[in-house]
Design a protein around this motif. Structure first.
Motif: not given
Length: 358
Positions: A15, A44-45, A49, A191, A216-220, A222-223
Motif C-alpha cells: 500500500h 501514491t496514485s 492523492q 498516476r 495508504s491502505q485504502r487503495i492498496l 499505486p499502479c
C-alpha cells in the motif's frame, strides 16, 4: 522465476509502494541537506492523492490550513470535504507572486494545522528564491506549524532561475513534500506520486508516519506496472529530455509574455517556471464584462481561445494561460486574444460613457 520475484515483491508493503521503488525515489531526492531513505517515502496514485493523504494526516475536522491565493483549487476542495477550514493567504503579483508574509502569519491561530506552499506555482508559474523560502520557513518555525510542500513542478524552472526544495533549507520545520511523475516527466495519466517525509528532529514522532501508512491502505498502493518502470524513469532519463522540455516552455513563455504585454488592457506577469502564465485584466477598460469569468467566456465564444478565469484560483480579474502547446498555436492564440481585446477595449472616456449608458 516470475512467481519467485512476485512473492518477493508482495512481501513488501504494497500500500505504500514496493520497497525498491521507494528506494529509487529516496535516492533521486536524497542530498546532504535533506537526507532520505525508503522509509521516508510513501508512493501514491498521483500527486493529487499525495496531497489528499498529507492533508488528512496533518489536519483534523475543525482545524484550518493556510492556502495560497491564487492557488490550485484542489487544496480547498479536499480540505472542505474533510471538514477542514481554509484560510487564504495572499500572493503578490507585483513581486513575482511572492507570499505576503505578514498576511500569512496573521492568519495562524491555535487551530492551524499546516501551511501549503506551492513552489513552483500553479497557476502563477512563479519560482521562489532561496531567501524568500527561508523567510517562509522562519514564519513556520515561529508559529510551530508544519509545511505541506506541493513541489510537483520541482526542477521545472527556466535557465535563469534556480529551484530550491524547501526541505533543504531547514532541519527544524517538519515538511511533507508532495511530488510525482506527471509534470516533469510529462506522463499525467500514469498516476504516480509520492510524499517525502522530512522530519529530522522527529517532531512528528510516529503518528504521521503511522497515519500515512494506514491511509495508504485504502487503495492498496499505486499502479504496479508504473512502479516497475520507476527506477529507470528517475535514474536513466537522458538529460536532453529535461533540457528540451524546459527550452520549449521558456520559449513559449517568452513569446506569450511579449505578445500579451503589447495588448492594451492586459498585464501579464512573467513566469519563471512550471507551465503557466497569469494575466491581469484591467477591467475598467472592458466595462461590458462583469468579471474575468464573463471575459473568458466571451473569449471562447468569439475567438475559440480557452483561458481559465482566475476566479477558479480565488483571484478574480486575472486569467491563466497554459504554455505547453506548440509555438504556432501560442502565436495564433495571442493574435486572437489581441483581436478580441481590440474589439472590446474602451479608453477612459469610452468606459465612462458606457457606464453612464448603463
Amino acid at each position: 522465476m516470475f512467481c519467485k520475484n512476485l512473492s518477493v515483491m508482495c512481501g513488501s508493503s504494497l500500500h505504500t509502494g514496493y520497497h525498491s521503488c521507494r528506494e529509487a525515489v529516496a535516492a533521486y531526492y536524497n542530498c546532504p541537506e535533506a537526507p532520505l531513505e525508503a522509509q521516508d517515502v510513501i508512493l501514491t496514485s498521483g500527486c493529487s492523492q499525495a496531497i489528499e493523504l498529507a492533508l488528512a494526516v496533518l489536519a483534523n475536522p475543525g482545524q484550518n490550513i493556510l492556502v495560497p491565493r491564487p492557488g490550485f483549487s484542489l487544496y480547498k476542495t479536499l480540505a472542505l470535504s474533510m471538514g477542514i477550514e481554509v484560510k487564504l493567504y495572499n500572493l503578490m503579483p507585483e513581486k513575482s507572486w511572492e507570499i505576503d508574509l505578514k498576511h500569512l502569519e496573521s492568519l495562524v491561530d491555535e487551530k492551524t494545522a499546516c501551511v501549503i506552499v506551492n513552489n513552483p506555482s500553479n497557476p502563477c508559474g512563479s519560482v521562489f528564491s532561496k531567501s524568500h523560502l527561508q523567510k517562509i520557513l522562519a514564519v513556520a518555525s515561529r508559529q510551530c506549524v508544519p509545511i505541506l510542500a506541493d513541489e510537483i513542478y520541482g526542477d521545472m524552472v527556466f535557465a535563469d532561475c534556480k529551484y530550491e526544495p524547501i526541505a533543504t533549507l531547514s532541519n527544524s520545520v517538519p515538511i511533507l513534500s508532495c511530488g510525482g511523475l506527471a509534470k516533469r516527466w510529462l506522463v499525467p495519466g500514469w498516476r504516480m506520486g509520492w510524499i517525502l517525509i522530512h522530519d529530522r528532529r522527529d517532531i512528528f514522532g510516529n503518528e504521521i508516519r503511522d497515519g500515512l501508512i494506514r491511509l495508504s491502505q485504502r487503495i492498496l498502493g499505486p499502479c504496479t506496472i508504473v512502479q516497475g518502470a520507476l527506477e529507470r524513469i528517475l535514474h536513466r532519463t537522458p538529460p536532453d529530455f529535461y533540457h528540451n522540455t524546459l527550452s520549449i516552455l521558456k520559449s513559449n513563455a517568452d513569446l506569450c509574455y511579449a505578445a500579451l504585454s503589447a495588448i492594451p488592457g492586459l498585464q501579464p506577469v512573467r513566469p519563471a517556471g512550471a507551465m503557466y502564465l497569469m494575466v491581469e485584466i484591467e477591467m475598467e477598460h472592458f466595462p461590458e464584462f462583469e468579471n474575468d469569468v464573463e471575459f473568458t467566456e466571451r473569449l471562447i465564444s468569439e475567438q475559440s481561445v480557452f483561458c481559465l478565469p482566475a476566479t477558479c484560483f480565488e483571484y478574480p480579474n486575472f486569467f491563466r494561460v497554459v504554455i505547453t502547446v506548440p509555438e504556432e498555436m501560442i502565436l495564433e492564440a495571442c493574435s486572437r486574444i489581441q483581436e478580441f481585446c481590440e474589439m472590446h477595449y474602451q479608453g477612459a472616456e469610452g468606459a465612462q460613457d458606457l457606464e453612464c449608458d448603463k
